[in-house]
Design a protein around this motif. Structure first.
Motif, mmCIF file in Angstrom:
data_model
loop_
_atom_site.group_PDB
_atom_site.id
_atom_site.type_symbol
_atom_site.label_atom_id
_atom_site.label_comp_id
_atom_site.label_asym_id
_atom_site.label_seq_id
_atom_site.Cartn_x
_atom_site.Cartn_y
_atom_site.Cartn_z
ATOM 1 N N ARG A 238 0.815 -1.245 0.000
ATOM 2 C CA ARG A 238 0.000 0.000 0.000
ATOM 3 C C ARG A 238 0.843 1.289 0.000
ATOM 4 O O ARG A 238 1.010 1.955 1.025
ATOM 5 C CB ARG A 238 -0.946 0.002 1.198
ATOM 6 C CG ARG A 238 -2.215 -0.770 0.928
ATOM 7 C CD ARG A 238 -3.421 -0.217 1.676
ATOM 8 N NE ARG A 238 -3.408 1.215 1.886
ATOM 9 C CZ ARG A 238 -3.706 1.806 3.040
ATOM 10 N NH1 ARG A 238 -4.031 1.100 4.099
ATOM 11 N NH2 ARG A 238 -3.698 3.112 3.134
ATOM 12 N N PRO A 239 1.348 1.689 -1.163
ATOM 13 C CA PRO A 239 2.210 2.867 -1.215
ATOM 14 C C PRO A 239 1.526 4.162 -0.762
ATOM 15 O O PRO A 239 2.186 5.073 -0.276
ATOM 16 C CB PRO A 239 2.579 2.953 -2.703
ATOM 17 C CG PRO A 239 1.539 2.159 -3.422
ATOM 18 C CD PRO A 239 1.108 1.087 -2.485
ATOM 19 N N ASP A 240 0.184 4.199 -0.857
ATOM 20 C CA ASP A 240 -0.519 5.422 -0.440
ATOM 21 C C ASP A 240 -0.363 5.692 1.058
ATOM 22 O O ASP A 240 -0.547 6.819 1.517
ATOM 23 C CB ASP A 240 -2.015 5.335 -0.815
ATOM 24 C CG ASP A 240 -2.671 4.122 -0.213
ATOM 25 O OD1 ASP A 240 -2.095 3.021 -0.331
ATOM 26 O OD2 ASP A 240 -3.743 4.255 0.397
ATOM 27 N N GLN A 241 0.006 4.635 1.814
ATOM 28 C CA GLN A 241 0.226 4.845 3.259
ATOM 29 C C GLN A 241 1.300 5.882 3.528
ATOM 30 O O GLN A 241 1.283 6.570 4.529
ATOM 31 C CB GLN A 241 0.776 3.587 3.890
ATOM 32 C CG GLN A 241 -0.118 2.447 4.024
ATOM 33 C CD GLN A 241 0.671 1.324 4.688
ATOM 34 O OE1 GLN A 241 0.491 1.093 5.862
ATOM 35 N NE2 GLN A 241 1.525 0.661 3.954
ATOM 36 N N MET A 242 2.301 5.919 2.611
ATOM 37 C CA MET A 242 3.403 6.860 2.843
ATOM 38 C C MET A 242 2.871 8.283 2.796
ATOM 39 O O MET A 242 3.231 9.125 3.619
ATOM 40 C CB MET A 242 4.490 6.655 1.784
ATOM 41 C CG MET A 242 5.185 5.321 1.931
ATOM 42 S SD MET A 242 6.253 4.953 0.554
ATOM 43 C CE MET A 242 7.522 6.145 0.767
ATOM 44 N N ASP B 279 -1.403 0.314 -7.884
ATOM 45 C CA ASP B 279 -1.418 1.310 -6.804
ATOM 46 C C ASP B 279 -0.208 2.240 -6.933
ATOM 47 O O ASP B 279 -0.313 3.452 -6.752
ATOM 48 C CB ASP B 279 -1.364 0.631 -5.429
ATOM 49 C CG ASP B 279 -2.648 -0.109 -5.094
ATOM 50 O OD1 ASP B 279 -3.657 0.118 -5.789
ATOM 51 O OD2 ASP B 279 -2.635 -0.921 -4.147
ATOM 52 N N ILE B 280 0.954 1.641 -7.228
ATOM 53 C CA ILE B 280 2.168 2.457 -7.358
ATOM 54 C C ILE B 280 2.021 3.390 -8.557
ATOM 55 O O ILE B 280 2.323 4.583 -8.486
ATOM 56 C CB ILE B 280 3.421 1.562 -7.515
ATOM 57 C CG1 ILE B 280 3.695 0.808 -6.214
ATOM 58 C CG2 ILE B 280 4.645 2.396 -7.906
ATOM 59 C CD1 ILE B 280 4.822 -0.207 -6.281
ATOM 60 N N SER B 281 1.523 2.829 -9.641
ATOM 61 C CA SER B 281 1.490 3.631 -10.868
ATOM 62 C C SER B 281 0.464 4.773 -10.792
ATOM 63 O O SER B 281 0.573 5.764 -11.489
ATOM 64 C CB SER B 281 1.290 2.723 -12.072
ATOM 65 O OG SER B 281 0.047 2.880 -12.617
#
Ligand code: B12
Length: 569
Positions: A194-198, A268-270
Motif C-alpha cells: 500500500r504505497p498510499d500509506q506513505m 497502486d504504485i502507478s
C-alpha cells in the motif's frame, strides 16, 4: 495515554556515524542507500498496512535518514515528543546491529515503560542473544510477522498470555521465553505494501521527512514490489538461500505472491508515481505459468511505468518475447557475479549457464526493446582470486564492445558482511571462508573499526581482507575508465569517481600506517562524520543506478485525493 499503537523506527547502521571517523568503503555503491544504510525494510509497509486495516495506528520514522539530513536532529528529543504504546525497531540487515541496539537504549531511556520490540531476518537469526540486551523486551521472528505482530499488540493492550503468540521471543523480569516459530504462512496475499500509506502518514503526522525510504528518493523514486519469500537457489553467500531459509525462518520452499496481488500493487504504485517498479525475485522461479500470468496481468493493466525484471539464471528467450509483447517499458537486472563459470558454480545455484548462452540472452533482450540492461558482478566469492576479479572486468570490456549503450556493468564487494545463515557463514571451512565475527556482539564491535578492511566479517582462502579491498579499488578503477571509453558515463562523471577512488585509496593507506596507534590522528580527524566523500560513489557513481526522471515524478491529483481522504475522514 498512547496515541500511536506502534512506532516503527529504522536505525542507522552505526548510531553515532555523525561523530565517528570510519572509512566505511564502497559497500553501498550499488544500492540506493548510503553507507548509513538508511533504507527501511519493505516489511514496515506491509506491517503498517495490515495493522491499519485492523484499526491500529502505526507511524514509521526513518531515524537514519533524519540523522543524515541534519546534524542537529536529536533522537532522544524527537522520541520524547511521541506517545507510542510499543516501539518496534528493525534489525533486519546485520549492518544495523550497532544502530539498532543504540536506538533501543535511547528509546528505553526516554520511554522506560514502553515495550521495545525487534524484528527482521538478523533479529530472527540472533534472537537468543538479542533478548539478553537489557533494552530489548521482545523479538518477533520469521519472514512474515504481520499476523503475530497484530496478536502481540492486542495482547499487550489487554494483558493476555504471551505464551500463545507464535514466533515470539520474550522476557519477563529476567526469565527468557522462546515460543515456537510456527507462523510461516503459505500465502503472501494478506500483506500489501500500500504505497498510499506513505502519503497518508506524511499528512497525518505533518512529517514528510521521516517516511522517505532513502536519501534523494523524491528525485529518484524507484519503487519495489516483492514477489516471493524464501528461495529455491543455494548461493553460498546468501542469507536467504534455500538452506538459510530452512534454518532461519523455517521456510522450506519459496512461497509466491499471487499475480492478482502483485498487479494490484503495481497499479497502486502507478497511480501515485511515474517511477520505475522493480519486481524483486525471478518470476520464473514460480514456474512459467506463474510468470506468464503476471505478464498477462501487466498487459491488461496497461501500466506505463518502467518495469524492472530480475533473473537468477538465463531465462528462455521466448519469455523475453512475452515481456516485450506485454510491457511497454522494461529493463533487466542480471547478476552473473563472475564472468567465470567455475566461480559461478562454486557460488552455487545460479551458475549453470555458459557465457555464450548468457550473451545470446543479452542480445535478444536488447533486440526486443529492453530499455536498460544492468549486469552485476561481485567480489568475495568462493574460489575467486584477484586475477579472476580483473578478468571479470575484461569481460565487461567485451560486453561493452558489443556496442549497445543500453548495456552497462557494475561490480561491488560483498560487504560489510557475509550473511549469517548463509552456507558460507555456517560452514566457512567447506566453502573457503574465514570469519572474523560470529556473534551479534562481535559484529557490533566490527562496525566500529576505523576502516572497512577491518569491518569485513570475512576473508576467503583466496583473498585476505586487504586483498579484497585492493581487488575492489583495482576493479572499480578499471571499470570506471572503461565506462568512460565506451561512453557509458560522461567524462565528467567518470573523472569524479576516479578522483574519489584515488582519495579513498590514499586515506586507506594512511589509516593502515596508523593501525595500533591509540589516539585519533589528523587522518582520523579528516574522516570525522564523513560518510560520503570517501565511501559513497567511490567505485561507481550512485546516479548510474537510477532511471531518467520526469519533470514531476509524482502524480499530484492522486496525492491530493489521499490528502483529502486523510484530512476529512
Ligand atoms: C529487496 C531486497 C533489498 C532491497 C531493499 C528492499 C527493502 N527496502 O526492504 C535492496 C536491493 C535495496 C537491498 C539492500 C540491501 N540488502 Co537486501 N534484500 C532484499 C531481498 C531480495 C528481498 C527482501 C524482501 O522482499 N522482503 C519482503 C518484505 C515485505 O519483508 P521484509 O522487509 O523482510 O519484512 C518482514 C520481516 O523481515 C519482518 N521484519 C522486518 N523488519 C522488522 C521490524 C520489526 C519491528 C518486526 C516486528 C518485524 C520486522 O517482518 C516483516 C513483515 O513480514 C532479500 C532476500 C530475500 N529473499 O529475503 C535481501 C536481503 C534481506 N538483503 C540483504 C542485505 C545484506 C542487504 C544490504 C545490507 C546489502 C548491501 N551491502 O548493500 C542492503 C541494505 C540496504 C539498506 N537497508 O539500506 C540480506 C540480509 C542478510 C542479513 N541478515 O543481514 C538478504 C537476506 C539477502 C541478500 N544478501 O541480499 N535489499
Amino acid at each position: 495515554m498512547a496515541d500511536i499503537d506502534l512506532l516503527l523506527l529504522h536505525p542507522p547502521s552505526v548510531y553515532d556515524f555523525r561523530k565517528r571517523a570510519i572509512l566505511y568503503g564502497p559497500v553501498s555503491d550499488l544500492i540506493p542507500s548510503s553507507t548509513v544504510f538508511e533504507m527501511y525494510p519493505l516489511g514496515f509497509l506491509t506491517m503498517a498496512s495490515y495493522l491499519q486495516a485492523r484499526g491500529l495506528k502505526v507511524r514509521i520514522v526513518n531515524l537514519a535518514l533524519r540523522m543524515m539530513k541534519s546534524d542537529h536532529f536529536d533522537v532522544a528529543r524527537f522520541l520524547a515528543k511521541l506517545r507510542p504504546a510499543v516501539i518496534g525497531i528493525d534489525l533486519h540487515w546485520l549492518p544495523h546491529c550497532h544502530g539498532a541496539l543504540e536506538i533501543a537504549r535511547i528509546a528505553k531511556q526516554v520511554h522506560p515503560n514502553v515495550p521495545v520490540l525487534m524484528g527482521g531476518l538478523s533479529s530472527t537469526y540472533y534472537h537468543e542473544e538479542l533478548i539478553t540486551y537489557p533494552d530489548v523486551d521482545y523479538v518477533l521472528r520469521g519472514d512474515s510477522t504481520e499476523a503475530p505482530l497484530h496478536q502481540l499488540l492486542l495482547t499487550l493492550r489487554s494483558g493476555g498470555p504471551l505464551a500463545a503468540i507464535p514466533n515470539l521471543t520474550w522476557k519477563q523480569d529476567t526469565q527468557i521465553n522462546i515460543n515456537p516459530l510456527t507462523y510461516i504462512p503459505d500465502t503472501l496475499d494478506n500483506a500489501d505494501l500500500r504505497p498510499d500509506q506513505m502519503v497518508e502518514m506524511a499528512i497525518r503526522y505533518r512529517d514528510t521527512k521521516s517516511i522517505m525510504p532513502f536519501d534523494g528518493w523524491t528525485k529518484n523514486p524507484i519503487t519495489v514490489v516483492f514477489s516471493v519469500k524464501g528461495c529455491s537457489y543455494e548461493c553460498v553467500t546468501c542469507g536467504s538461500s534455500q538452506t538459510a531459509c530452512s534454518h532461519v525462518t523455517r521456510r522450506k520452499k519459496p512461497v509466491f505472491r499471487s499475480p492478482a496481488s502483485m498487479i494490484k500493487n503495481m497499479q497502486d504504485i502507478s497511480r501515485l508515481t511515474y517511477a520505475p517498479i522493480f519486481i524483486v525475485g525471478d518470476l520464473l522461479q514460480g514456474g512459467p505459468d506463474y510468470a506468464r500470468e503476471i505478464l498477462i496481468g501487466l498487459r491488461e493493466a496497461k501500466i506505463n511505468n518502467e518495469i524492472v525484471f530480475e533473473f537468477f539464471t538465463v531465462p528462455p528467450l521466448a519469455f523475453l518475447e512475452d515481456i516485450a509483447a506485454s510491457v511497454r517499458h522494461w529493463s533487466i537486472e542480471f547478476s552473473p557475479e563472475s564472468h567465470d563459470q567455475a566461480v559461478r558454480e562454486a557460488q552455487g545455484g545460479e551458475g549453470e549457464y555458459d557465457n555464450a548462452t548468457m550473451e545470446a540472452m543479452f542480445t535478444e533482450a536488447l533486440r526486443l526493446g529492453c530499455s536498460r540492461l544492468d549486469i552485476f558482478f561481485m567480489i568475495g566469492l568462493p574460489t575467486q582470486t584477484h586475477a579472476s576479479v580483473m578478468a571479470s572486468i575484461d569481460y565487461c570490456e567485451h560486453l561493452f564492445s558489443l556496442g549497445d549503450p543500453r548495456l552497462s556493468c557494475f561490480i561491488s564487494p560483498m560487504g560489510p558482511f557475509i550473511d549469517p545463515g548463509s552456507r558460507g557463514f555456517e560452514d566457512p571451512e567447506r566453502f573457503g571462508y574465514v570469519l572474523f565475527a560470529r556473534t551479534l556482539e562481535e559484529h557490533r564491535q566490527l562496525l566500529l573499526q576505523r576502516s572497512w578492511e577491518q569491518i569485513l566479517n570475512y576473508a576467503t582462502i583466496w583473498m585476505t581482507r586487504a586483498e579484497l579491498v585492493d581487488a575492489t579499488y583495482d576493479a572499480g578503477e578499471r571499470l570506471n575508465a572503461l565506462k568512460m571509453t565506451h561512453g557509458r558515463i560522461s567524462r565528467r562523471r567518470g573523472t569524479r569517481v576516479a578522483q574519489r577512488l584515488h582519495e579513498a585509496r590514499e586515506l586507506r593507506a594512511r589509516l593502515d600506517q596508523e593501525i595500533g596507534q591509540p589516539s585519533p590522528s589528523a587522518t582520523s580527524g579528516a574522516l570525522e562524520g564523513e560518510i560520503a566523500r570517501f565511501s559513497t560513489s567511490t567505485i561507481c557513481d550512485k546516479r548510474e543506478l537510477f532511471w531518467p526522471t520526469h519533470l514531476l515524478n509524482f502524480k499530484v491529483t492522486e496525492i491530493l485525493r489521499i490528502a483529502w481522504r486523510v484530512l476529512w475522514h
